[in-house]
Design a protein around this motif. Structure first.
Motif, PDB file in Angstrom:
ATOM      1  N   ASP A   7       0.819  -1.212   0.000  1.00 48.82           N
ATOM      2  CA  ASP A   7       0.000   0.000   0.000  1.00 48.82           C
ATOM      3  C   ASP A   7       0.855   1.264   0.000  1.00 48.82           C
ATOM      4  O   ASP A   7       0.443   2.309   0.506  1.00 48.82           O
ATOM      5  N   VAL A   8       2.041   1.184  -0.584  1.00 47.49           N
ATOM      6  CA  VAL A   8       2.912   2.354  -0.716  1.00 47.49           C
ATOM      7  C   VAL A   8       2.198   3.439  -1.534  1.00 47.49           C
ATOM      8  O   VAL A   8       1.343   3.139  -2.383  1.00 47.49           O
ATOM      9  N   ASP A   9       2.565   4.693  -1.284  1.00 47.54           N
ATOM     10  CA  ASP A   9       1.889   5.814  -1.954  1.00 47.54           C
ATOM     11  C   ASP A   9       2.572   6.264  -3.236  1.00 47.54           C
ATOM     12  O   ASP A   9       1.946   6.923  -4.065  1.00 47.54           O
ATOM     13  N   ALA A  10       3.842   5.942  -3.425  1.00 46.72           N
ATOM     14  CA  ALA A  10       4.570   6.281  -4.650  1.00 46.72           C
ATOM     15  C   ALA A  10       5.886   5.520  -4.629  1.00 46.72           C
ATOM     16  O   ALA A  10       6.475   5.326  -3.558  1.00 46.72           O
ATOM     17  N   SER A  11       6.342   5.079  -5.805  1.00 49.87           N
ATOM     18  CA  SER A  11       7.558   4.264  -5.891  1.00 49.87           C
ATOM     19  C   SER A  11       8.468   4.768  -7.000  1.00 49.87           C
ATOM     20  O   SER A  11       7.984   5.167  -8.068  1.00 49.87           O
ATOM     21  N   VAL A  12       9.776   4.700  -6.738  1.00 50.36           N
ATOM     22  CA  VAL A  12      10.786   5.050  -7.741  1.00 50.36           C
ATOM     23  C   VAL A  12      11.828   3.940  -7.777  1.00 50.36           C
ATOM     24  O   VAL A  12      12.327   3.505  -6.728  1.00 50.36           O
ATOM     25  N   GLY A  13      12.165   3.485  -8.987  1.00 48.82           N
ATOM     26  CA  GLY A  13      13.205   2.482  -9.148  1.00 48.82           C
ATOM     27  C   GLY A  13      14.303   2.962 -10.075  1.00 48.82           C
ATOM     28  O   GLY A  13      14.024   3.462 -11.165  1.00 48.82           O
ATOM     29  N   TYR A  14      15.541   2.837  -9.625  1.00 44.79           N
ATOM     30  CA  TYR A  14      16.709   3.155 -10.437  1.00 44.79           C
ATOM     31  C   TYR A  14      17.323   1.846 -10.926  1.00 44.79           C
ATOM     32  O   TYR A  14      17.629   0.957 -10.132  1.00 44.79           O
ATOM     33  N   TYR A  15      17.523   1.742 -12.224  1.00 40.36           N
ATOM     34  CA  TYR A  15      18.159   0.606 -12.891  1.00 40.36           C
ATOM     35  C   TYR A  15      17.758  -0.734 -12.274  1.00 40.36           C
ATOM     36  O   TYR A  15      18.584  -1.568 -11.909  1.00 40.36           O
ATOM     37  N   GLY A  16      16.429  -0.923 -12.183  1.00 35.60           N
ATOM     38  CA  GLY A  16      15.900  -2.178 -11.669  1.00 35.60           C
ATOM     39  C   GLY A  16      16.176  -3.327 -12.630  1.00 35.60           C
ATOM     40  O   GLY A  16      16.074  -3.168 -13.850  1.00 35.60           O
ATOM     41  N   VAL A  17      16.502  -4.476 -12.086  1.00 38.53           N
ATOM     42  CA  VAL A  17      16.867  -5.635 -12.908  1.00 38.53           C
ATOM     43  C   VAL A  17      15.682  -6.592 -13.031  1.00 38.53           C
ATOM     44  O   VAL A  17      14.910  -6.769 -12.096  1.00 38.53           O
ATOM     45  N   GLY A  18      15.527  -7.184 -14.217  1.00 38.45           N
ATOM     46  CA  GLY A  18      14.532  -8.234 -14.404  1.00 38.45           C
ATOM     47  C   GLY A  18      13.087  -7.797 -14.305  1.00 38.45           C
ATOM     48  O   GLY A  18      12.210  -8.626 -14.047  1.00 38.45           O
ATOM     49  N   ILE A  19      12.816  -6.540 -14.540  1.00 37.74           N
ATOM     50  CA  ILE A  19      11.441  -6.066 -14.412  1.00 37.74           C
ATOM     51  C   ILE A  19      10.550  -6.624 -15.516  1.00 37.74           C
ATOM     52  O   ILE A  19       9.335  -6.772 -15.334  1.00 37.74           O
ATOM     53  N   ASP A  20      11.149  -6.990 -16.636  1.00 36.96           N
ATOM     54  CA  ASP A  20      10.342  -7.587 -17.709  1.00 36.96           C
ATOM     55  C   ASP A  20       9.599  -8.829 -17.227  1.00 36.96           C
ATOM     56  O   ASP A  20       8.474  -9.105 -17.658  1.00 36.96           O
ATOM     57  N   GLY A  21      10.207  -9.582 -16.332  1.00 35.74           N
ATOM     58  CA  GLY A  21       9.575 -10.780 -15.806  1.00 35.74           C
ATOM     59  C   GLY A  21       8.494 -10.513 -14.774  1.00 35.74           C
ATOM     60  O   GLY A  21       7.820 -11.449 -14.332  1.00 35.74           O
ATOM     61  N   LEU A  22       8.322  -9.254 -14.392  1.00 36.18           N
ATOM     62  CA  LEU A  22       7.314  -8.876 -13.400  1.00 36.18           C
ATOM     63  C   LEU A  22       6.128  -8.146 -14.011  1.00 36.18           C
ATOM     64  O   LEU A  22       5.202  -7.767 -13.295  1.00 36.18           O
ATOM     65  N   LEU A  23       6.144  -7.946 -15.316  1.00 39.70           N
ATOM     66  CA  LEU A  23       5.125  -7.108 -15.942  1.00 39.70           C
ATOM     67  C   LEU A  23       3.719  -7.686 -15.818  1.00 39.70           C
ATOM     68  O   LEU A  23       2.736  -6.951 -15.962  1.00 39.70           O
ATOM     69  N   GLY A  24       3.614  -8.976 -15.540  1.00 34.20           N
ATOM     70  CA  GLY A  24       2.305  -9.555 -15.301  1.00 34.20           C
ATOM     71  C   GLY A  24       1.609  -8.984 -14.078  1.00 34.20           C
ATOM     72  O   GLY A  24       0.391  -9.162 -13.920  1.00 34.20           O
ATOM     73  N   GLU A  25       2.366  -8.273 -13.228  1.00 33.47           N
ATOM     74  CA  GLU A  25       1.795  -7.657 -12.030  1.00 33.47           C
ATOM     75  C   GLU A  25       1.411  -6.199 -12.243  1.00 33.47           C
ATOM     76  O   GLU A  25       0.936  -5.546 -11.310  1.00 33.47           O
ATOM     77  N   LYS A  26       1.584  -5.672 -13.430  1.00 32.33           N
ATOM     78  CA  LYS A  26       1.427  -4.234 -13.625  1.00 32.33           C
ATOM     79  C   LYS A  26       0.016  -3.746 -13.342  1.00 32.33           C
ATOM     80  O   LYS A  26      -0.176  -2.588 -12.932  1.00 32.33           O
ATOM     81  N   ASN A  27      -0.975  -4.581 -13.543  1.00 31.53           N
ATOM     82  CA  ASN A  27      -2.349  -4.142 -13.303  1.00 31.53           C
ATOM     83  C   ASN A  27      -2.652  -3.938 -11.825  1.00 31.53           C
ATOM     84  O   ASN A  27      -3.675  -3.338 -11.481  1.00 31.53           O
ATOM     85  N   ALA A  28      -1.766  -4.425 -10.961  1.00 27.80           N
ATOM     86  CA  ALA A  28      -1.935  -4.224  -9.522  1.00 27.80           C
ATOM     87  C   ALA A  28      -1.342  -2.897  -9.055  1.00 27.80           C
ATOM     88  O   ALA A  28      -1.515  -2.534  -7.885  1.00 27.80           O
ATOM     89  N   ILE A  29      -0.661  -2.182  -9.948  1.00 25.94           N
ATOM     90  CA  ILE A  29      -0.026  -0.914  -9.567  1.00 25.94           C
ATOM     91  C   ILE A  29      -1.100   0.168  -9.499  1.00 25.94           C
ATOM     92  O   ILE A  29      -1.662   0.570 -10.522  1.00 25.94           O
ATOM     93  N   ALA A  30      -1.368   0.650  -8.292  1.00 29.41           N
ATOM     94  CA  ALA A  30      -2.419   1.651  -8.093  1.00 29.41           C
ATOM     95  C   ALA A  30      -1.868   3.031  -7.760  1.00 29.41           C
ATOM     96  O   ALA A  30      -2.580   4.024  -7.881  1.00 29.41           O
ATOM     97  N   ALA A  31      -0.611   3.093  -7.322  1.00 31.51           N
ATOM     98  CA  ALA A  31       0.013   4.369  -6.962  1.00 31.51           C
ATOM     99  C   ALA A  31       1.091   4.707  -7.981  1.00 31.51           C
ATOM    100  O   ALA A  31       1.606   3.833  -8.682  1.00 31.51           O
ATOM    101  N   PRO A  32       1.470   5.974  -8.086  1.00 30.98           N
ATOM    102  CA  PRO A  32       2.443   6.397  -9.100  1.00 30.98           C
ATOM    103  C   PRO A  32       3.791   5.677  -8.992  1.00 30.98           C
ATOM    104  O   PRO A  32       4.293   5.415  -7.894  1.00 30.98           O
ATOM    105  N   LEU A  33       4.360   5.375 -10.161  1.00 34.11           N
ATOM    106  CA  LEU A  33       5.634   4.659 -10.273  1.00 34.11           C
ATOM    107  C   LEU A  33       6.522   5.364 -11.286  1.00 34.11           C
ATOM    108  O   LEU A  33       6.075   5.693 -12.383  1.00 34.11           O
TER     109      LEU A  33
END
Length: 232
Positions: A136-162
């Motif tokens: 339930d984080v309110d906003a997220s920032v990622g710098y040079y995150g690794v392997g995010i392509d394998g997590l894209l199936g979770e993108k519809n759960a992102i409700a706060a700004p990224l």
């Protein structure tokens, strides 16, 4: 002002340490700073200190505590770099996200802040994406995150700004992975991606050989504006 906080796990059975930096006045929000594979080292603590100077309560949980509490490694020392890779391979990322949620809960409970964001680097950049989808984080920032392509199936759960910072010559994130990130997230209503042409992994580190001063300052200014918009 900096200190060490003791954070209760979600199951209530253990505590783990976190470095915490507080501003001189009441914090305008809190930000969880998510470590690289090198632990809560001097560079991560410096990230917290700078956020505190900007008016945020900043807290960096020791996410490797189940492997060995208090790991601090230097990416510019080859033996320590290799040790860090071993820790990453043994790290339970799903459990790590639960510890990030526990850290979010801790600052909301103990410091009476209304909003909590997160910012992560390297492994922490990946965990920041996972945090945006699973907590339930309110906003997220990622710098040079690794392997995010394998997590894209979770993108519809992102409700706060990224926000994601992507160096185009990242030795740990190839061009196909970068393209998949853009294809999966460019039209996401909560996501914004920034590319950094010609730069490599770790360009925004506070300490060491990897830092690119101009690009780090640009990325950090974008992060500062993002948090000012979504957390304050």
């Amino acid at each position: 002002m900096s200190d060490t906080a003791s954070v209760l796990t979600l199951d209530g059975d253990h505590n783990f340490n976190a470095y915490i930096a507080r501003p001189q006045t009441a914090p305008k929000a809190a930000i969880v700073v998510i470590q690289e594979i090198f632990g809560v080292n001097a560079g991560i603590r410096q990230k917290c200190d700078k956020l505190a100077e900007d008016g945020y309560l900043a807290i960096a949980p020791d996410l490797f505590w189940r492997l060995k509490p208090g790991i601090e490694l230097d990416p510019d020392v080859e033996a320590e770099f290799q040790e860090a890779l071993d820790h990453m391979n043994n790290f339970d990322q799903d459990q790590g996200v639960k510890d990030i949620q526990a850290t979010i809960n801790h600052v909301r409970r103990t410091d009476d802040v209304s909003k909590v964001g997160c910012v992560g680097y390297c492994l922490g950049g990946r965990l920041a994406f996972m945090t945006s989808a699973r907590t339930d984080v309110d906003a997220s920032v990622g710098y040079y995150g690794v392997g995010i392509d394998g997590l894209l199936g979770e993108k519809n759960a992102i409700a706060a700004p990224l926000m994601l910072h992507i160096p185009t010559e990242d030795g740990f994130v190839d061009k196909d992975t970068q393209a998949a990130m853009h294809e999966g997230l460019d039209d996401h209503p909560k996501a914004i991606l920034h590319d950094y042409e010609g730069l490599d992994h770790g360009f925004a580190t506070e300490i060491g050989k990897r830092r690119n001063e101009a690009a780090a300052n640009l990325a950090d200014s974008r992060t500062a504006a993002f948090f000012a918009k979504h957390l304050t």
